[in-house]
Design a protein around this motif. Structure first.
Motif, mmCIF file in Angstrom:
data_model
loop_
_atom_site.group_PDB
_atom_site.id
_atom_site.type_symbol
_atom_site.label_atom_id
_atom_site.label_comp_id
_atom_site.label_asym_id
_atom_site.label_seq_id
_atom_site.Cartn_x
_atom_site.Cartn_y
_atom_site.Cartn_z
ATOM 1 N N ALA A 62 30.843 55.961 43.482
ATOM 2 C CA ALA A 62 31.730 56.760 42.637
ATOM 3 C C ALA A 62 31.993 56.018 41.342
ATOM 4 C CB ALA A 62 33.043 57.040 43.364
ATOM 5 N N ILE A 63 32.323 54.738 41.463
ATOM 6 C CA ILE A 63 32.719 53.938 40.312
ATOM 7 C C ILE A 63 32.040 52.577 40.387
ATOM 8 C CG2 ILE A 63 34.686 52.997 39.027
ATOM 9 C CD1 ILE A 63 36.418 55.047 40.681
ATOM 10 N N ILE A 64 31.555 52.118 39.243
ATOM 11 C CA ILE A 64 30.964 50.784 39.129
ATOM 12 C C ILE A 64 31.645 50.062 37.978
ATOM 13 C CG2 ILE A 64 28.855 49.454 38.682
ATOM 14 C CD1 ILE A 64 27.246 51.852 39.743
ATOM 15 N N ASP A 65 32.049 48.817 38.213
ATOM 16 C CA ASP A 65 32.602 47.981 37.150
ATOM 17 C C ASP A 65 31.438 47.223 36.514
ATOM 18 O OD1 ASP A 65 33.705 45.877 35.646
ATOM 19 O OD2 ASP A 65 35.547 45.908 36.832
ATOM 20 N N ALA A 66 31.121 47.560 35.259
ATOM 21 C CA ALA A 66 29.965 46.949 34.597
ATOM 22 C C ALA A 66 30.163 45.453 34.367
ATOM 23 C CB ALA A 66 29.699 47.646 33.263
ATOM 24 N N THR A 67 31.424 45.026 34.287
ATOM 25 C CA THR A 67 31.709 43.613 34.025
ATOM 26 C C THR A 67 31.475 42.758 35.265
ATOM 27 O OG1 THR A 67 33.401 44.328 32.440
ATOM 28 C CG2 THR A 67 33.432 42.008 33.114
ATOM 29 N N THR A 68 31.963 43.224 36.412
ATOM 30 C CA THR A 68 31.865 42.446 37.650
ATOM 31 C C THR A 68 30.709 42.880 38.540
ATOM 32 O OG1 THR A 68 33.320 43.952 38.871
ATOM 33 C CG2 THR A 68 34.373 42.163 37.629
ATOM 34 N N GLY A 69 30.187 44.097 38.292
ATOM 35 C CA GLY A 69 29.132 44.627 39.146
ATOM 36 C C GLY A 69 29.648 45.232 40.439
ATOM 37 N N ARG A 70 30.967 45.322 40.584
ATOM 38 C CA ARG A 70 31.548 45.855 41.820
ATOM 39 C C ARG A 70 31.335 47.360 41.917
ATOM 40 N NH1 ARG A 70 37.870 46.227 43.745
ATOM 41 N NH2 ARG A 70 37.409 47.027 45.806
#
Length: 560
Positions: free
Chosen positions: A65-73
Motif C-alpha cells: 500500500a505504502i512505501i517509504d522511499a527514504t527507508t525502503g520500508r
C-alpha cells in the motif's frame, strides 16, 4: 441504492452539448457522466467509503500500500488495514478522544501519516494536518483557529505545542508504535462510532498567499464525492486498457495539503501503491522513479519546469513513468510543450481545484484531453460553474473572461471561526466564489487566466502576472520567475519580474525586458527586474507574491 445529482442531465434544449452552458440559467454543467453518491442520510465515514472501494486483490495478494522511499520500508494493504483498526482501537482505549473533537497533526511525511488519517476519520475525529515547519506564531494561530483537543506530533516540534485538553501524542515514540500493533482483527469495526457524511472530516489550511491562513471546513461527504469521481474515472480507464500494469504513484506532495490529502485517499481506495518521500529532493525523486518503477506522479508546476530543464533526468531510467497529474497552480502552455518534447511518452493530466472545493473542480482525462496544454480540463463530475463579470455581476457565456464560481457536493461548509470570510466566499445559493479569472472555450475546456486579486493594474489595463511568468520561463537562460505589481506614480502599478538565472547565465535585466516586450502588448511589458536565488512558493507550488512585494518595497529602488 445510491443517489446522484441529476440537475445537468435533465432534458433541456437550452444546454449546449459542446460547452455544457445553459443559455437560460447561464450555468455551465459538467460534460462528464454523473457519478452516483451514497444517500446523504446514510451514516458513512470517508474511511469506510474509501475502504469499501478497495479491490479484493489488494489484500489477497498482499500488495504494497505504502512505501517509504527514504527507508525502503513497505506497508502491505493487509498490514495497513490492521494498523488502521489497531490505532483507532488504541485511541479509544487510551484517550477520551471521540467524535467531533479536532486532532492537530504536525508530522513529516511517513508511512504512519496515512494510518493516522484513516484511523481518526473512522472515529469521527476531525483531522487538522499542518506544516510541521510552522513557526511558533503560526502554530498559535492554527491552535486558536481549530481549538484542537489533542495533537499528534513528532518530538522535534512538541515543545511548540501549547497544553491541550487531551495532551500530545508523539508519533515517533514507542507508545505510538505500540498503538499501531495492538492485537485487533483487521476486519472488525471500531465500536460505537456512527459518522454522518455531513460531519466534519478535516480542517485543511489555505495557502495564505493573499492573507492570513484560513481553516477550511470539509466534510466526509465532500471527500466521498471527490473519491467517487476518481473511482469512476479509474473504472473507465481500466475498461479501456486491461493490460495496464499495477499503478505505482510517487508523492512529492505534502500530505497536509489538499492535493496530497485527496490523492492519498484516492490511491488507497483504488488499491494502488503509494511511494512517499520524507523530504523532497530532486535527484532523490528521480532515483525513486527508477527504483520503484513509478507510473504516476502528482506534481506542482515548478516540478514540471525542473523536469523539462534539468540535465539530471538523463542519468536515470524514467521509462516507467506514464502520467503526471499537475495541479496547485496554473501550468504554462510553453512549459507543457517543453516537458512533452523531453518526455514524449508521459502524459500531463492538468487539473484545477481549491482547498475550498476539496481539491476538485476540473481536470483533463484521456489522451485527447491531455493534449489541451494550457487548459485545466473540463468541469468535474457533479459540478456546476458560472463565469461572473466582477464589475456587473452578470453571468457570462463561453469565451468570455470573468470570476469562476463553482457549486457541487465537494464544496466546503465554510471557514472555521470566520463567518465574514465564509459569507464573502460562499453565497446563499451554494456558489463558491473562487477569486480566479477564467473562461470556458467553445468545447467546455476551462482556462485559468490569473487570480483576480493579483492582476496588475497598469493605467487602465489589467495585466495577468501568470501570462508574463509563462513567457519568462520560455527563455532558456531563466530557471524560474515571478511577476508582481510594483507601485508607480504615473501608471499606478507596473509589472516587476523576479528572475532566477540558470547556472552560468549572465542574462541582464535589459535583455529580459526586451525578450518579453517582443511578445506582448506595450502595456504588459516588464518594467523592472530583480535577480534572486529562488522564488518563494507554497507547498503546492503557488508563488508567494506577498513576500516578493514586501521584499521589493522594503529594499527600495536603489537595491533593485
Amino acid at each position: 441504492m445510491a443517489t446522484q445529482n441529476q440537475k445537468h442531465s435533465l432534458p433541456n434544449t437550452t444546454i449546449d452539448p459542446n460547452t455544457g452552458f445553459c443559455s437560460s440559467s447561464r450555468i455551465f454543467h459538467s460534460l462528464r457522466p454523473n457519478v452516483p453518491l451514497p444517500p446523504p442520510s446514510q451514516p458513512l465515514s470517508l474511511t469506510d467509503y474509501a475502504l469499501s472501494l478497495l479491490p479484493a486483490a489488494a489484500t489477497a495478494t498482499d500488495k504494497s500500500a505504502i512505501i517509504d522511499a527514504t527507508t525502503g520500508r513497505h506497508l502491505s494493504y493487509s498490514l495497513f488495514l490492521r494498523q488502521v483498526k489497531s490505532l483507532a482501537s488504541s485511541i479509544q482505549s487510551l484517550t477520551p478522544l471521540s467524535k467531533g473533537h479536532v486532532a492537530l497533526i504536525l508530522t513529516p511525511t511517513s508511512v504512519h501519516v496515512p494510518v493516522l488519517y484513516f484511523s481518526l476519520l473512522s472515529l469521527g475525529v476531525t483531522v487538522a494536518p499542518a506544516n510541521p515547519l510552522s513557526s511558533p506564531s503560526e502554530l498559535t494561530h492554527l491552535v486558536r483557529l481549530t481549538k484542537p483537543a489533542i495533537a499528534f506530533v513528532t518530538s522535534a516540534v512538541a515543545s511548540n505545542i501549547p497544553a491541550l485538553k487531551f495532551g500530545t501524542v508523539l508519533t515517533d515514540s514507542p507508545l505510538f508504535l505500540s498503538m499501531l500493533d495492538a492485537n485487533v482483527d483487521s476486519h472488525s469495526r471500531a465500536p460505537g462510532v456512527e459518522v454522518s457524511q455531513s460531519d466534519s472530516a478535516a480542517i485543511l489550511f489555505s495557502s495564505g498567499t493573499t492573507g492570513r491562513v484560513k481553516g477550511v471546513f470539509l466534510t466526509h461527504r465532500n471527500f466521498i464525492a471527490v473519491t467517487a469521481g476518481y473511482y469512476q474515472l479509474r473504472t473507465i480507464q481500466q475498461d479501456a486498457d486491461e493490460a495496464e500494469p499495477h499503478p505505482v504513484s510517487l508523492f512529492t506532495l505534502p500530505l497536509f495539503h489538499v492535493f496530497g490529502f485527496f490523492m492519498l485517499v484516492r490511491c488507497i481506495s483504488l488499491g494502488e501503491t503509494l511511494v512517499l518521500m520524507q523530504r523532497f529532493d530532486f535527484e532523490g525523486m528521480l532515483k525513486a522513479v527508477e527504483r520503484y518503477k513509478i507510473s504516476m506522479m502528482p506534481v506542482s508546476p515548478p516540478l514540471v519546469v525542473a523536469l523539462a530543464k534539468s540535465e539530471l533526468v538523463n542519468k536515470y531510467d524514467l521509462s516507467s513513468l506514464r502520467i503526471i497529474g499537475c495541479g496547485g497552480a496554473p501550468l504554462g502552455e510553453h512549459v507543457a510543450d517543453d516537458f512533452k518534447a523531453k518526455f514524449p511518452n508521459v502524459e500531463i493530466s492538468q487539473g484545477y481545484g481549491l482547498t475550498e472545493s476539496g481539491g476538485a473542480a476540473a481536470r483533463t482525462f484521456g489522451p485527447e484531453e491531455f493534449k489541451r496544454h494550457g487548459s485545466v480540463g473540463r468541469l468535474s463530475e457533479n459540478m456546476e460553474a458560472k463565469i461572473v463579470d466582477p464589475v456587473t455581476g452578470e453571468a457570462l457565456p463561453p469565451c468570455q473572461k470573468g470570476e469562476l464560481w463553482i457549486r457541487g457536493p465537494s464544496i466546503m461548509k465554510g471557514y472555521v471561526g470566520d463567518e465574514k470570510a465564509s459569507a464573502e466566499t460562499l453565497d446563499s445559493g451554494g456558489w463558491l466564489k473562487t477569486g480566479d479569472l477564467c473562461y470556458f472555450d467553445s468545447e467546455g475546456f476551462l482556462y485559468i487566466v490569473d487570480r483576480l486579486k493579483e492582476l496588475i493594474k497598469y493605467k487602465a489595463y489589467q495585466v495577468p502576472p501568470a501570462e508574463l511568468e509563462h513567457i519568462l520561463l520560455t527563455n532558456p537562460e531563466i530557471a524560474d520567475a515571478a511577476v508582481i505589481p510594483y507601485p508607480n506614480e504615473e501608471a499606478g502599478q507596473i509589472p516587476m519580474a523576479f528572475v532566477v538565472r540558470k547556472p552560468g547565465s549572465n542574462i541582464s535585466a535589459d535583455q529580459i525586458m526586451e525578450f518579453v516586450a517582443k511578445q506582448v502588448s506595450p502595456y504588459k511589458k516588464i518594467r523592472r527586474v530583480c535577480f534572486v536565488n529562488y522564488i518563494p512558493k507554497s507547498p503546492a507550488g503557488k508563488i508567494l507574491r506577498r513576500e516578493l512585494v514586501d521584499y521589493a518595497l522594503s529594499s527600495g529602488s536603489s537595491k533593485l
